[in-house]
Design an enzyme around this catalytic site. Structure first.
Site, PDB file in Angstrom:
ATOM      1  N   PHE A 185       1.064  -4.258   3.245  1.00 31.75           N
ATOM      2  CA  PHE A 185       0.914  -5.092   4.441  1.00 31.75           C
ATOM      3  C   PHE A 185       2.171  -5.869   4.779  1.00 31.75           C
ATOM      4  CE2 PHE A 185      -0.280  -8.221   1.136  1.00 31.75           C
ATOM      5  CZ  PHE A 185       0.432  -9.334   1.551  1.00 31.75           C
TER       6      PHE A 185
ATOM      7  N   CYS B  42       8.569  -8.369  -1.716  1.00 31.32           N
ATOM      8  CA  CYS B  42       8.718  -7.954  -3.112  1.00 31.32           C
ATOM      9  C   CYS B  42      10.075  -8.343  -3.661  1.00 31.32           C
ATOM     10  CB  CYS B  42       8.500  -6.450  -3.252  1.00 31.32           C
ATOM     11  SG  CYS B  42       9.759  -5.441  -2.445  1.00 31.32           S
TER      12      CYS B  42
ATOM     13  N   SER C  95       1.176  -3.632  -5.195  1.00 32.68           N
ATOM     14  CA  SER C  95       1.039  -4.385  -6.437  1.00 32.68           C
ATOM     15  C   SER C  95       1.175  -3.460  -7.640  1.00 32.68           C
ATOM     16  CB  SER C  95      -0.319  -5.086  -6.482  1.00 32.68           C
ATOM     17  OG  SER C  95      -1.359  -4.132  -6.671  1.00 32.68           O
TER      18      SER C  95
END
Length: 509
Positions: free
Chosen positions: A162, A294, A239
């Protein structure tokens, strides 16, 4: 990326966000939809189709049918298509940025930056003729020539998160398409509209139907792509827990997989560093895009006696930031969802209970936006210990933790002990210390006085340890090799006067 969702079957007057299959919008047939919200208002702005197995199969079948013709399309024509896509994207990038802001929440300027960084990979892929060029050796043995080629794999899947609904897909699909593959993109169900916009842009550029396909969905779609026998490779960003699932499931079904997982990025500040530069960098890299990157800096490691001074400078800068609707010129927008906002805030609660000092408390923010937006302001925690959950876990929000150590060696040991190895930065004016740091630290991407060391498109993006599953990083040379496979041809064209039988093992000579 989220593999859990609350499907909705209730009819709605909000826009329906469809799939893109066979060069056209395809309405969902599974009967399941998911809500898409505007994070700055909390309002439901659309319902996205959630694919069933049959719709995923239709998307893959379309990609498989298009593959042979696209594989055999000349490099010159593929390159021309990429250039047309690049020009259209360059002219219309504000449209895409507005879509990203409306569904993700990041401020418009940040969304434009996302599109521009993705476009770098498009431009890199425009050089595909030189990227897949093979080698040739004449007369490797007497009358024998050897040459190598790189050929595409077939239909490949891209499963994107996302936080970068445009840039992350563009890390992968330009190279995959340029090298002759067909692509099935499964975007995040939380901000799915950018993917359809990109598909329509490809169609406008003249890309044949089926070469670029979008299938919306949740875990049902992900798992079917991982298991589908016609999908040759899978690229994933998300993740660590999901990256491990994607890698293990995909490889178990015989696919190439590059799965980029989570991160805990450190910024080590040595005593000789320019503390104003370091403070600016910590704020920019910690709170940009509400920390939902990230490569965001989430842990600042203050070495020696600079902690109080550095924290004061960071706090002063943080206090000037304006949190609010990304369309209003604010510095930082909301988080992607209420659930995620509450999760991030819970780490601040836990850190405070465990003894960290809350220097700047984003839980008390007064945003420039709607009351029901998913707000959490920039948060600064000092004297964080390595065993606190706000440090051990990937928080993925606007929470900056400051840890204090006495020596350079302790700082490097702290970074290397972490389960993640995505990126890190060192701030120093000592070239020797910087050179030692980049040699000793165990991560995939390093910045020297650069807080977010995301490589240019012609290098490759990826981490170490639990930040990457698989051997291939994204884009650059690794991307080209991931989406192609090598073939070596040994040939001899005999003189008509030669012939006869010889059952001996072929020898060089």
């Amino acid at each position: 990326m989220t593999l859990t969702t609350t499907p909705s079957t209730t009819p709605s007057t909000t826009p329906h966000i469809p799939h893109w299959i066979d060069g056209a919008r395809r309405e969902g047939a599974s009967g399941r939809t998911g809500e898409v919200t505007d994070p700055a208002t909390g309002e439901v702005t659309g319902h996205v189709a959630l694919a069933g197995v049959e719709e995923v199969d239709a998307a893959v079948a379309s990609a498989a049918a298009a593959f042979l013709a696209w594989r055999d399309t000349s490099l010159a024509r593929r390159t021309a298509m990429l250039f047309r896509f690049r020009e259209l994207l360059n002219a219309r990038k504000p449209e895409l940025a507005a879509i990203i802001t409306a569904e993700h929440g990041k401020v418009l300027d940040d969304a434009l930056g996302e599109v521009s960084r993705g476009q770098e990979v498009v431009e890199y892929a425009c050089g595909v003729p030189s990227l897949v060029r093979g080698g040739f050796t004449e007369n490797a043995s007497t009358g024998v020539d050897v040459h190598s080629v790189r050929q595409p794999l077939g239909p490949v899947a891209v499963i994107s998160p996302f936080n970068f609904p445009a840039m992350v897909p563009m890390w992968f699909f330009p190279i995959a398409i340029a090298t002759g593959n067909t692509v099935v993109l499964k975007p995040s169900e939380q901000d799915p509209s950018a993917a359809v916009w990109l598909a329509e842009l490809w169609a406008e550029a003249g890309l044949p139907d089926g070469v670029f396909t979008v299938v919306q969905g949740d875990r049902v779609a992900v798992d079917r792509l991982l298991e589908h026998p016609d999908v040759r490779a899978v690229s994933f960003v998300g993740s660590t827990a999901v990256a491990r699932h994607v890698y293990e499931t995909g490889t178990r079904h015989g696919k190439r997989v590059q799965a980029l997982g989570g991160a805990k990025n450190h910024m080590v500040v040595l005593p000789d560093a320019d503390l104003d530069l370091a403070a600016d960098a910590a704020v920019n890299a910690g709170f940009g895009s509400a920390g939902e990157r990230c490569m965001a800096i989430s842990a600042v490691v203050a070495v020696g006696g600079i902690g109080d001074d550095l924290v004061a400078r960071i706090a002063g800068r943080t206090a000037t930031l304006r949190t609010g609707d990304g369309r209003k010129g604010c510095d930082m927008g909301p988080l992607i969802s209420r659930r995620h906002r509450d999760r991030v805030a819970s780490y601040v609660d836990a850190g405070e209970l465990q003894g960290a000092d809350v220097v700047v408390d984003g839980r008390q923010v007064t945003p420039d936006g709607a009351e029901d937006g998913f707000w959490l302001g920039p948060t600064l925690l000092d004297r964080v210990a390595p065993d606190m959950s706000v440090y051990t876990d990937e928080v993925f929000g606007p929470v900056l933790s400051v840890l204090r150590v006495d020596t350079y060696e302790q700082a490097v040991a702290l970074v290397n002990a972490n389960e993640y190895g995505n990126g890190t930065a060192v701030f120093t004016n000592d070239g020797g210390a910087a050179r030692r740091f980049q040699h000793e630290v165990e991560v995939g991407m390093i910045g020297v006085n650069v807080p977010i060391p995301v490589p240019m498109a012609y290098y490759s993006f990826g981490g170490w340890k639990n930040s990457l599953f698989g051997d291939s990083h994204a884009h650059g040379a690794d991307g080209v090799h991931f989406y192609t496979r090598g073939k070596v041809i040994t040939s001899r064209w005999l003189d008509p006067s030669h012939g006869g039988l010889d059952l001996g093992f072929p020898r060089n000579g």
